[in-house]
Write a protein that holds these residues in place. Structure first.
Motif, PDB file in Angstrom:
ATOM      1  N   TYR A 313       0.829  -1.191   0.000  1.00 21.20           N
ATOM      2  CA  TYR A 313       0.000   0.000   0.000  1.00 21.20           C
ATOM      3  C   TYR A 313       0.873   1.253   0.000  1.00 21.20           C
ATOM      4  O   TYR A 313       2.052   1.207   0.362  1.00 21.20           O
ATOM      5  CB  TYR A 313      -0.944   0.020   1.212  1.00 21.20           C
ATOM      6  N   VAL A 314       0.285   2.354  -0.415  1.00 20.02           N
ATOM      7  CA  VAL A 314       0.933   3.663  -0.348  1.00 20.02           C
ATOM      8  C   VAL A 314       0.187   4.479   0.684  1.00 20.02           C
ATOM      9  O   VAL A 314      -1.045   4.601   0.625  1.00 20.02           O
ATOM     10  CB  VAL A 314       0.923   4.363  -1.711  1.00 20.02           C
ATOM     11  N   GLU A 315       0.909   5.052   1.630  1.00 18.63           N
ATOM     12  CA  GLU A 315       0.288   5.717   2.766  1.00 18.63           C
ATOM     13  C   GLU A 315       0.337   7.227   2.613  1.00 18.63           C
ATOM     14  O   GLU A 315       1.354   7.795   2.215  1.00 18.63           O
ATOM     15  CB  GLU A 315       0.987   5.282   4.064  1.00 18.63           C
ATOM     16  N   HIS A 316      -0.791   7.871   2.940  1.00 15.42           N
ATOM     17  CA  HIS A 316      -0.906   9.325   2.934  1.00 15.42           C
ATOM     18  C   HIS A 316      -1.543   9.768   4.241  1.00 15.42           C
ATOM     19  O   HIS A 316      -2.352   9.050   4.833  1.00 15.42           O
ATOM     20  CB  HIS A 316      -1.765   9.819   1.760  1.00 15.42           C
ATOM     21  N   GLN A 317      -1.194  10.969   4.670  1.00 17.23           N
ATOM     22  CA  GLN A 317      -1.835  11.580   5.824  1.00 17.23           C
ATOM     23  C   GLN A 317      -2.924  12.523   5.327  1.00 17.23           C
ATOM     24  O   GLN A 317      -2.655  13.432   4.542  1.00 17.23           O
ATOM     25  CB  GLN A 317      -0.805  12.343   6.663  1.00 17.23           C
ATOM     26  N   VAL A 318      -4.162  12.310   5.770  1.00 15.48           N
ATOM     27  CA  VAL A 318      -5.300  13.109   5.312  1.00 15.48           C
ATOM     28  C   VAL A 318      -6.058  13.628   6.525  1.00 15.48           C
ATOM     29  O   VAL A 318      -6.046  13.021   7.604  1.00 15.48           O
ATOM     30  CB  VAL A 318      -6.242  12.288   4.408  1.00 15.48           C
ATOM     31  N   ARG A 319      -6.718  14.774   6.337  1.00 17.90           N
ATOM     32  CA  ARG A 319      -7.532  15.363   7.392  1.00 17.90           C
ATOM     33  C   ARG A 319      -9.009  15.171   7.052  1.00 17.90           C
ATOM     34  O   ARG A 319      -9.422  15.381   5.914  1.00 17.90           O
ATOM     35  CB  ARG A 319      -7.220  16.841   7.567  1.00 17.90           C
ATOM     36  N   VAL A 320      -9.798  14.798   8.044  1.00 24.85           N
ATOM     37  CA  VAL A 320     -11.223  14.580   7.852  1.00 24.85           C
ATOM     38  C   VAL A 320     -11.940  15.923   7.918  1.00 24.85           C
ATOM     39  O   VAL A 320     -11.714  16.724   8.842  1.00 24.85           O
ATOM     40  CB  VAL A 320     -11.781  13.626   8.921  1.00 24.85           C
ATOM     41  N   SER A 321     -12.808  16.195   6.943  1.00 24.34           N
ATOM     42  CA  SER A 321     -13.532  17.459   6.898  1.00 24.34           C
ATOM     43  C   SER A 321     -14.688  17.453   7.890  1.00 24.34           C
ATOM     44  O   SER A 321     -14.997  16.435   8.522  1.00 24.34           O
ATOM     45  CB  SER A 321     -14.055  17.707   5.487  1.00 24.34           C
ATOM     46  N   ALA A 322     -15.355  18.616   7.997  1.00 26.03           N
ATOM     47  CA  ALA A 322     -16.479  18.729   8.925  1.00 26.03           C
ATOM     48  C   ALA A 322     -17.654  17.874   8.506  1.00 26.03           C
ATOM     49  O   ALA A 322     -18.526  17.555   9.329  1.00 26.03           O
ATOM     50  CB  ALA A 322     -16.906  20.194   9.035  1.00 26.03           C
ATOM     51  N   THR A 323     -17.721  17.473   7.251  1.00 24.80           N
ATOM     52  CA  THR A 323     -18.796  16.597   6.768  1.00 24.80           C
ATOM     53  C   THR A 323     -18.409  15.120   6.812  1.00 24.80           C
ATOM     54  O   THR A 323     -19.093  14.284   6.213  1.00 24.80           O
ATOM     55  CB  THR A 323     -19.180  16.982   5.331  1.00 24.80           C
ATOM     56  N   GLY A 324     -17.311  14.801   7.486  1.00 23.24           N
ATOM     57  CA  GLY A 324     -16.907  13.401   7.620  1.00 23.24           C
ATOM     58  C   GLY A 324     -16.351  12.797   6.353  1.00 23.24           C
ATOM     59  O   GLY A 324     -16.528  11.602   6.110  1.00 23.24           O
ATOM     60  N   LEU A 325     -15.661  13.591   5.526  1.00 24.53           N
ATOM     61  CA  LEU A 325     -15.115  13.133   4.254  1.00 24.53           C
ATOM     62  C   LEU A 325     -13.625  13.425   4.192  1.00 24.53           C
ATOM     63  O   LEU A 325     -13.138  14.408   4.778  1.00 24.53           O
ATOM     64  CB  LEU A 325     -15.814  13.826   3.079  1.00 24.53           C
ATOM     65  N   ILE A 326     -12.913  12.573   3.481  1.00 27.41           N
ATOM     66  CA  ILE A 326     -11.507  12.832   3.158  1.00 27.41           C
ATOM     67  C   ILE A 326     -11.388  12.943   1.638  1.00 27.41           C
ATOM     68  O   ILE A 326     -12.185  12.340   0.905  1.00 27.41           O
ATOM     69  CB  ILE A 326     -10.572  11.741   3.719  1.00 27.41           C
ATOM     70  N   HIS A 327     -10.427  13.688   1.170  1.00 29.22           N
ATOM     71  CA  HIS A 327     -10.240  13.919  -0.254  1.00 29.22           C
ATOM     72  C   HIS A 327      -9.002  13.172  -0.730  1.00 29.22           C
ATOM     73  O   HIS A 327      -7.936  13.260  -0.108  1.00 29.22           O
ATOM     74  CB  HIS A 327     -10.086  15.417  -0.538  1.00 29.22           C
ATOM     75  N   PHE A 328      -9.166  12.448  -1.838  1.00 28.05           N
ATOM     76  CA  PHE A 328      -8.030  11.715  -2.429  1.00 28.05           C
ATOM     77  C   PHE A 328      -8.244  11.618  -3.933  1.00 28.05           C
ATOM     78  O   PHE A 328      -9.269  11.087  -4.389  1.00 28.05           O
ATOM     79  CB  PHE A 328      -7.900  10.322  -1.817  1.00 28.05           C
ATOM     80  N   GLN A 329      -7.305  12.155  -4.696  1.00 27.61           N
ATOM     81  CA  GLN A 329      -7.338  12.117  -6.158  1.00 27.61           C
ATOM     82  C   GLN A 329      -8.685  12.603  -6.700  1.00 27.61           C
ATOM     83  O   GLN A 329      -9.332  11.953  -7.516  1.00 27.61           O
ATOM     84  CB  GLN A 329      -7.029  10.699  -6.666  1.00 27.61           C
ATOM     85  N   ARG A 330      -9.103  13.756  -6.200  1.00 23.60           N
ATOM     86  CA  ARG A 330     -10.297  14.453  -6.658  1.00 23.60           C
ATOM     87  C   ARG A 330     -11.578  13.660  -6.418  1.00 23.60           C
ATOM     88  O   ARG A 330     -12.589  13.876  -7.078  1.00 23.60           O
ATOM     89  CB  ARG A 330     -10.172  14.826  -8.143  1.00 23.60           C
ATOM     90  N   ASN A 331     -11.545  12.723  -5.471  1.00 24.82           N
ATOM     91  CA  ASN A 331     -12.736  12.021  -5.015  1.00 24.82           C
ATOM     92  C   ASN A 331     -12.843  12.164  -3.508  1.00 24.82           C
ATOM     93  O   ASN A 331     -11.864  12.528  -2.827  1.00 24.82           O
ATOM     94  CB  ASN A 331     -12.697  10.540  -5.408  1.00 24.82           C
ATOM     95  N   ARG A 332     -14.020  11.870  -2.966  1.00 19.66           N
ATOM     96  CA  ARG A 332     -14.271  12.002  -1.528  1.00 19.66           C
ATOM     97  C   ARG A 332     -14.792  10.666  -0.989  1.00 19.66           C
ATOM     98  O   ARG A 332     -15.638  10.020  -1.626  1.00 19.66           O
ATOM     99  CB  ARG A 332     -15.290  13.117  -1.264  1.00 19.66           C
ATOM    100  N   TYR A 333     -14.298  10.303   0.207  1.00 17.17           N
ATOM    101  CA  TYR A 333     -14.681   9.051   0.859  1.00 17.17           C
ATOM    102  C   TYR A 333     -15.090   9.365   2.297  1.00 17.17           C
ATOM    103  O   TYR A 333     -14.442  10.186   2.974  1.00 17.17           O
ATOM    104  CB  TYR A 333     -13.531   8.044   0.848  1.00 17.17           C
ATOM    105  N   SER A 334     -16.148   8.699   2.769  1.00 17.59           N
ATOM    106  CA  SER A 334     -16.669   8.984   4.098  1.00 17.59           C
ATOM    107  C   SER A 334     -15.873   8.272   5.184  1.00 17.59           C
ATOM    108  O   SER A 334     -15.252   7.225   4.953  1.00 17.59           O
ATOM    109  CB  SER A 334     -18.141   8.582   4.185  1.00 17.59           C
ATOM    110  N   VAL A 335     -15.934   8.866   6.389  1.00 19.64           N
ATOM    111  CA  VAL A 335     -15.246   8.353   7.571  1.00 19.64           C
ATOM    112  C   VAL A 335     -16.224   8.497   8.735  1.00 19.64           C
ATOM    113  O   VAL A 335     -17.064   9.410   8.732  1.00 19.64           O
ATOM    114  CB  VAL A 335     -13.950   9.160   7.844  1.00 19.64           C
TER     115      VAL A 335
END
Length: 496
Positions: A313-335
């Motif tokens: 795997y390739v690891e990145h550090q991401v911050r969760v937005s106020a809507t419970g989403l993270i951004h990666f390669q111009r897509n959004r995934y829920s957390v």
């Protein structure tokens, strides 16, 4: 040289005069005399007649354009038609056939020009090395014509190869390609030969010095093979896999282009079957009496054992937005919303992404290579709607709930306070599990007047085992009751 020999035979052997030789050959007498005096001379070569052409003024421009195209991919090189349109826009007044003839002659001259490069034939021991390379292909996948990055892994001795198609050439794709190839080969060779691709080499040094990528070095250490890198712009040093790219375009990709593929998984499954078929069909270049599959069986015994697949795997550090989403390669995934504004570890795999907090996986999504899409898991927002039940009515994540819960929600929202009642049902999912809640929702809907109390009651009874999860059978009577109207009259009789 043939005319000179003919003149000498006519004069010295047949005894003809110079005048007669001139009449028969059509050459002047002075020319005949001059050739006869110089016995050791060869037949003279006269310069070609030069003819001017309207294309001469544009020859330098055309040659510069053609030499520039030699450094471009074949698909991007300009045709004679394109070159003609280009110089005509600059003022060329000649015709298109003249340009075609000139371009054809120039390319023939380049093809017939002597090549200074010389190569030494290579030979590899069984189990010694494999060669790796990428190629670019185009296929219809998922209804769209896409550019594919194809990983070619080929054993240098037996010529067994493995193909895997990916959307990109990133690290996680590289690691997955090695894991698939080694599993197919049944082992790992002792060396791997690569070019200086960016996913493996961070910096090219002098000679064979390379600054190897840390993650790539970890993969090599996991599989215990030694990486070797070619000199810059020296693809012939891994010519076996370079030739494999061209051969597979004629053999495999021509067949693949005639079909439409729903996704990459089905394409790679077909490629795996096709590779094994090619092993059976192709004969080994050094031992024509044997097929590639037969030589591979001998090489497999000399390969190192294949360990479990590398966790590439390739690891990145991401911050969760106020809507419970993270951004990666111009897509959004829920957390899960309890991690809002926190920094999580995003682990990227070829087919999915994982989000990890303090070493524990908190979310997992299928990876998408499209753009500007949002992927929700509605269970990530249950904890939030318990405190904000009003967001349940128009909440985007809850549009992905199972159909039974959506139907129950529509029934409950018709009444005042239905959103709070629905949050009580959703709050039972982490406690009792999604399957149990779905069964309870179905039973509540069958009753006709669903409510949160009804669902929770069914869940409690399911947990205690008092009722079956789903009851569809109808009880039958062994003896049907008989109608007896005399019973009523007997009841009216007064007792003495």
């Amino acid at each position: 040289m043939g005319m000179l020999a003919k003149i000498r035979r006519m004069h010295l052997r047949d005894g003809l005069s110079i005048r007669e030789i001139s009449r028969r050959t059509g050459l002047s007498r002075n020319t005949v005399k001059q050739w006869l005096r110089r016995e050791g001379e060869t037949e003279p070569k006269y310069p070609k007649r030069t003819q001017t052409s309207v294309l001469d003024a544009w020859a330098e421009h055309l040659e510069s354009a053609l030499r520039t195209d030699l450094h471009r991919p074949v698909r991007e090189r300009r045709t004679a038609k394109a070159l003609f349109e280009q110089i005509r826009a600059l003022g060329f007044a000649g015709s298109y056939p003249r340009v075609v003839v000139w371009v054809r002659r120039w390319r023939e001259q380049q093809a017939n020009a002597p090549r200074r490069a010389a190569f030494v034939p290579m030979s590899f021991e069984l189990g010694d090395a494999f060669q790796f390379d990428w190629s670019c292909e185009y296929l219809f996948v998922g209804g769209l014509r896409r550019r594919l990055e194809v990983a070619h892994t080929k054993l240098a001795s037996s010529r067994a190869f493995w193909l895997t198609a990916y959307p990109t050439q990133s690290h996680e794709m590289l690691f997955d390609a090695h894991a698939r190839a080694f599993a197919a080969f049944g082992g790992v060779p002792r060396r791997g030969i690569y070019d200086n691709m960016k996913t493996a080499v961070d910096k090219v040094g002098v000679g064979k010095l390379r600054s190897v990528n840390i993650r790539f070095q970890a993969m090599c250490s996991h599989y215990l093979f030694e990486p070797e890198f070619c000199n810059p712009a020296s693809g012939w040093e891994k010519g076996i896999v370079e030739k494999n790219v061209q051969d597979r375009r004629r053999q495999v990709w021509r067949e693949a282009a005639e079909r439409r593929w729903p996704d990459f998984a089905s394409l790679n499954e077909w490629l795996a079957q096709r590779c094994r078929q090619c092993w059976e069909e192709n004969h080994h270049p050094e031992w024509p009496a044997l097929t590639v599959a037969e030589v591979w069986q001998d090489e497999q015994a000399r390969l190192m054992p294949c360990p479990k697949p590398f966790n590439g795997y390739v690891e990145h550090q991401v911050r969760v937005s106020a809507t419970g989403l993270i951004h990666f390669q111009r897509n959004r995934y829920s957390v899960p919303t309890r991690h809002v504004n926190a920094i999580l570890s995003l682990r990227v795999y070829p087919a999915h992404v994982e989000l990890v907090a303090e070493g524990v996986q908190v979310a997992r999504h299928a990876r998408s290579f499209e753009r500007d899409l949002t992927f929700y898991d509605w269970q990530h927002y249950i904890e939030l709607v318990e405190t904000k039940p009003g967001a349940l009515r128009n909440g985007a994540p809850f549009k992905t709930m199972p159909e039974a819960l959506q139907t129950l929600q529509r029934h409950l929202l018709r009444h005042p306070g239905g959103d709070r009642v629905m949050t009580q049902v959703l709050a039972a999912v982490p406690v009792h599990g999604l399957d149990a809640v779905l069964v309870a929702a179905d039973l509540a809907l069958e009753a006709g007047r669903p409510s949160a109390e009804h669902v929770l009651n069914v869940l409690a009874r399911l947990k205690d085992g008092q009722i079956a999860p789903v009851e569809t059978s109808t009880p039958s009577l062994k003896e049907e009751p008989r109608a007896d109207v005399q019973r009523y009259d007997r009841l009216r009789e007064t007792r003495p």
